[in-house]
Scaffold this motif. Structure first.
Motif, PDB file in Angstrom:
ATOM      1  N   ASN A  47       0.844  -1.194   0.000  1.00 44.19           N
ATOM      2  CA  ASN A  47       0.000   0.000   0.000  1.00 44.19           C
ATOM      3  C   ASN A  47       0.880   1.246   0.000  1.00 44.19           C
ATOM      4  O   ASN A  47       1.781   1.380   0.829  1.00 44.19           O
ATOM      5  CB  ASN A  47      -0.908  -0.010   1.231  1.00 44.19           C
ATOM      6  N   TRP A  49       0.921   5.218   0.565  1.00 44.86           N
ATOM      7  CA  TRP A  49       0.125   6.146   1.372  1.00 44.86           C
ATOM      8  C   TRP A  49       0.992   7.302   1.828  1.00 44.86           C
ATOM      9  O   TRP A  49       2.192   7.336   1.565  1.00 44.86           O
ATOM     10  CB  TRP A  49      -0.449   5.409   2.586  1.00 44.86           C
ATOM     11  N   CYS A  53      -2.573  12.283   3.807  1.00 44.49           N
ATOM     12  CA  CYS A  53      -3.648  11.810   2.921  1.00 44.49           C
ATOM     13  C   CYS A  53      -4.786  11.198   3.741  1.00 44.49           C
ATOM     14  O   CYS A  53      -4.649  10.096   4.261  1.00 44.49           O
ATOM     15  CB  CYS A  53      -3.057  10.783   1.945  1.00 44.49           C
ATOM     16  N   CYS A  56      -5.989   7.723   2.796  1.00 41.24           N
ATOM     17  CA  CYS A  56      -4.950   6.745   3.144  1.00 41.24           C
ATOM     18  C   CYS A  56      -5.055   6.365   4.620  1.00 41.24           C
ATOM     19  O   CYS A  56      -5.025   5.184   4.981  1.00 41.24           O
ATOM     20  CB  CYS A  56      -3.556   7.320   2.894  1.00 41.24           C
ATOM     21  N   SER A  81       5.206   4.586   2.665  1.00 43.22           N
ATOM     22  CA  SER A  81       4.876   6.010   2.718  1.00 43.22           C
ATOM     23  C   SER A  81       5.581   6.743   1.587  1.00 43.22           C
ATOM     24  O   SER A  81       6.762   6.500   1.318  1.00 43.22           O
ATOM     25  CB  SER A  81       5.311   6.599   4.060  1.00 43.22           C
ATOM     26  N   ILE A 128      -2.851   8.861  -4.492  1.00 45.45           N
ATOM     27  CA  ILE A 128      -2.863   7.881  -3.412  1.00 45.45           C
ATOM     28  C   ILE A 128      -4.178   7.996  -2.661  1.00 45.45           C
ATOM     29  O   ILE A 128      -4.808   9.050  -2.720  1.00 45.45           O
ATOM     30  CB  ILE A 128      -1.651   8.058  -2.454  1.00 45.45           C
ATOM     31  N   PRO A 129      -4.613   6.949  -2.006  1.00 45.23           N
ATOM     32  CA  PRO A 129      -3.930   5.670  -1.820  1.00 45.23           C
ATOM     33  C   PRO A 129      -3.928   4.832  -3.097  1.00 45.23           C
ATOM     34  O   PRO A 129      -4.800   4.965  -3.946  1.00 45.23           O
ATOM     35  CB  PRO A 129      -4.761   4.988  -0.723  1.00 45.23           C
ATOM     36  N   THR A 131      -2.615   0.628  -4.248  1.00 39.80           N
ATOM     37  CA  THR A 131      -2.179  -0.658  -3.703  1.00 39.80           C
ATOM     38  C   THR A 131      -1.794  -1.608  -4.824  1.00 39.80           C
ATOM     39  O   THR A 131      -2.494  -1.715  -5.827  1.00 39.80           O
ATOM     40  CB  THR A 131      -3.306  -1.285  -2.843  1.00 39.80           C
ATOM     41  N   GLU A 145      -9.186   4.056  -2.770  1.00 42.75           N
ATOM     42  CA  GLU A 145      -9.329   3.725  -1.360  1.00 42.75           C
ATOM     43  C   GLU A 145     -10.161   2.451  -1.233  1.00 42.75           C
ATOM     44  O   GLU A 145     -11.088   2.236  -2.005  1.00 42.75           O
ATOM     45  CB  GLU A 145     -10.032   4.890  -0.657  1.00 42.75           C
TER      46      GLU A 145
END
Length: 158
Positions: A47, A49, A53, A56, A81, A128-129, A131, A145
């Motif tokens: 992920n 993030w 955010c 996130c 991050s 972001i987020p 994944t 998200e």
């Protein structure tokens, strides 16, 4: 005598807690790719993030829950991050400790965002987020998200 014993207990607990506090390591895309390559029998949920955010931050507990519920499976949830490297000590580490994150947490150590974005997934706009799901030769990138149910569904599809 009792005060001395209590002091020792207090110091032991304090030192034990700090020993278990989460470390945030710097990682490059090459190091991340190498990590994934060496764990061929592991499913990776990576992920991307940032501490600033809101979406996130909202979904981070879902990644914690996924790792906890599927800890008997070969699953590695990596939280990467994309905060500026200069924010490691002032923002990222305190955030990770405050949120008591148990998954492995990294700070992306890259200088050119567009370059690392393209290397992670050419379709990534950079928002972001986001994944990345990896199992063997299967890769799926999702730029949105997640609710826990959506995250679990994507994980189980692999």
């Amino acid at each position: 005598m009792k005060i001395k014993s209590l002091l020792y207990i207090f110091l032991f607990v304090l030192l034990s807690a700090s020993a278990y506090s989460q470390n945030v390591k710097l990682i490059t895309i090459d190091q991340l790719n190498e990590r994934i390559k060496t764990g061929k029998d592991t499913t990776y949920v990576v992920n991307f993030w940032a501490t600033w955010c809101a979406p996130c931050i909202k979904e981070l507990p879902h990644f914690e829950k996924l790792q906890a519920e599927y800890k008997s499976e070969k699953l590695a949830v990596l939280l990467v991050s994309v905060d500026f490297k200069s924010k490691l000590n002032s923002n990222v580490i305190p955030f990770v400790k405050r949120k008591n994150l148990k998954n492995e947490v990294f700070l992306l150590n890259e200088s050119s965002p567009q370059e690392y974005i393209d290397r992670i997934d050419p379709s990534w706009s950079g928002s972001i987020p986001a994944t990345l799901f990896i199992k063997g030769n299967t890769r799926k990138f999702v730029e949105s998200e997640f609710t826990y149910e959506q995250l679990l569904t994507e994980y189980k599809k692999l």
